[in-house]
Design an enzyme around this catalytic site. Structure first.
Site, PDB file in Angstrom:
ATOM      1  CB  CYS A   1      -4.456 -29.915 -35.037  1.00 27.36           C
ATOM      2  SG  CYS A   1      -2.814 -29.957 -34.342  1.00 27.36           S
ATOM      3  CD  GLU A   2      -0.116 -24.059 -36.634  1.00 27.83           C
ATOM      4  OE1 GLU A   2       0.858 -23.708 -35.945  1.00 27.83           O
ATOM      5  OE2 GLU A   2      -0.743 -23.278 -37.377  1.00 27.83           O
ATOM      6  CG  HIS A   3       1.004 -28.561 -33.811  1.00 24.42           C
ATOM      7  ND1 HIS A   3       0.358 -28.099 -32.688  1.00 24.42           N
ATOM      8  CD2 HIS A   3       1.809 -27.549 -34.223  1.00 24.42           C
ATOM      9  CE1 HIS A   3       0.773 -26.873 -32.408  1.00 24.42           C
ATOM     10  NE2 HIS A   3       1.650 -26.518 -33.323  1.00 24.42           N
ATOM     11  CG  HIS A   4      -0.589 -34.047 -34.527  1.00 24.95           C
ATOM     12  ND1 HIS A   4      -0.731 -33.207 -33.447  1.00 24.95           N
ATOM     13  CD2 HIS A   4       0.527 -34.778 -34.300  1.00 24.95           C
ATOM     14  CE1 HIS A   4       0.248 -33.440 -32.577  1.00 24.95           C
ATOM     15  NE2 HIS A   4       1.032 -34.373 -33.070  1.00 24.95           N
TER      16      HIS A   4
ATOM     17  CB  CYS B   1      -3.974 -33.715 -32.109  1.00 26.88           C
ATOM     18  SG  CYS B   1      -4.252 -32.208 -31.170  1.00 26.88           S
TER      19      CYS B   1
ATOM     20  CG  HIS C   1      -7.707 -29.448 -29.839  1.00 28.31           C
ATOM     21  ND1 HIS C   1      -6.855 -28.643 -30.575  1.00 28.31           N
ATOM     22  CD2 HIS C   1      -8.533 -28.595 -29.163  1.00 28.31           C
ATOM     23  CE1 HIS C   1      -7.136 -27.378 -30.354  1.00 28.31           C
ATOM     24  NE2 HIS C   1      -8.151 -27.319 -29.501  1.00 28.31           N
TER      25      HIS C   1
ATOM     26  CD  GLN D   1      -9.695 -23.893 -28.723  1.00 25.66           C
ATOM     27  OE1 GLN D   1      -9.595 -25.112 -28.844  1.00 25.66           O
ATOM     28  NE2 GLN D   1     -10.368 -23.343 -27.726  1.00 25.66           N
TER      29      GLN D   1
END
Length: 207
Positions: free
Chosen positions: A96-99, A167, A165, A137
């Site tokens: 995940c590019e956020h976490h 996250c 995910h 995704q």
């Protein structure tokens, strides 16, 4: 092929001029270890920064390749075959590019040949290229579909991804086992509901 490259550029190439050294990357891991309250000098962690950087080279190896690197060779002699080609249950691991925590799932990819087909392993490798990058995704689904359309020029493309995910499973709401499903239908798959339904049925996701 050019359209695909322009739409989804090689991020590693774009950032190469300011890419940190291996030593700087290892130092960053050392900083994180100290930030969480660990002692990087203790025996079990002395080699951890080097191991993490080495692992990242593999986990994010997708930045070193583009779709054209694996989709460049096609085959024309298919004895008149013009029906759906489906590769289902392609296991992948992304982040995940956020976490920057794992996304674990399966991809189902199909296309309708115009006059050429791909080696079946190429589709799995395409999923792997985009999986081994920081992702959402939704973006990964669109990238796989656009790469096949741009390089192969088929009559239609269908991509469905079902993934868990971490996250959501490991932090935050902690909904272990929940799946996120995304899809992209191009060409004939978008225009023909019966064809789309057949893809969903064969991939095990019939609506």
């Amino acid at each position: 092929m050019d359209a695909v490259v322009k739409k989804f550029p090689d991020l590693a190439e774009d950032r190469r001029t300011d890419r940190p050294s291996r030593a700087e990357a290892e130092a960053a891991v050392d900083t994180l270890l100290r930030w969480i309250g660990e002692d990087p000098s203790r025996e079990g962690l002395r080699e951890t920064p080097a191991r993490v950087v080495k692992a990242y080279e593999e986990l994010f190896g997708g930045y070193k390749l583009e779709a054209g690197d694996v989709l460049g060779r096609t085959f024309k002699d298919v004895s008149g075959y013009d029906d759906m080609v489906l590769v289902k249950d392609i296991d992948f691991h992304s982040h995940c590019e956020h976490h920057m925590v794992p996304i674990i799932g399966k991809a189902h990819v199909a296309y309708l040949p115009e006059d050429r087909v791909l080696g079946l392993s190429k589709i799995a490798r395409l999923v792997d290229i985009y999986g081994r990058r920081l992702q959402t995704q939704e973006s990964m689904t669109a990238q796989i579909a656009a790469a096949l359309v741009g390089v192969l020029r088929p009559r239609g493309v269908a991509v469905l991804i079902a993934a868990e995910h971490m996250c959501m499973s490991m932090r935050g709401i902690r909904t272990k086992g929940s799946l996120t499903i995304t899809s992209s239908f191009q060409g004939a798959f978008a225009e023909d509901s019966a064809l789309k339904d057949r893809f969903l049925s064969l991939s095990g996701h019939r609506s």
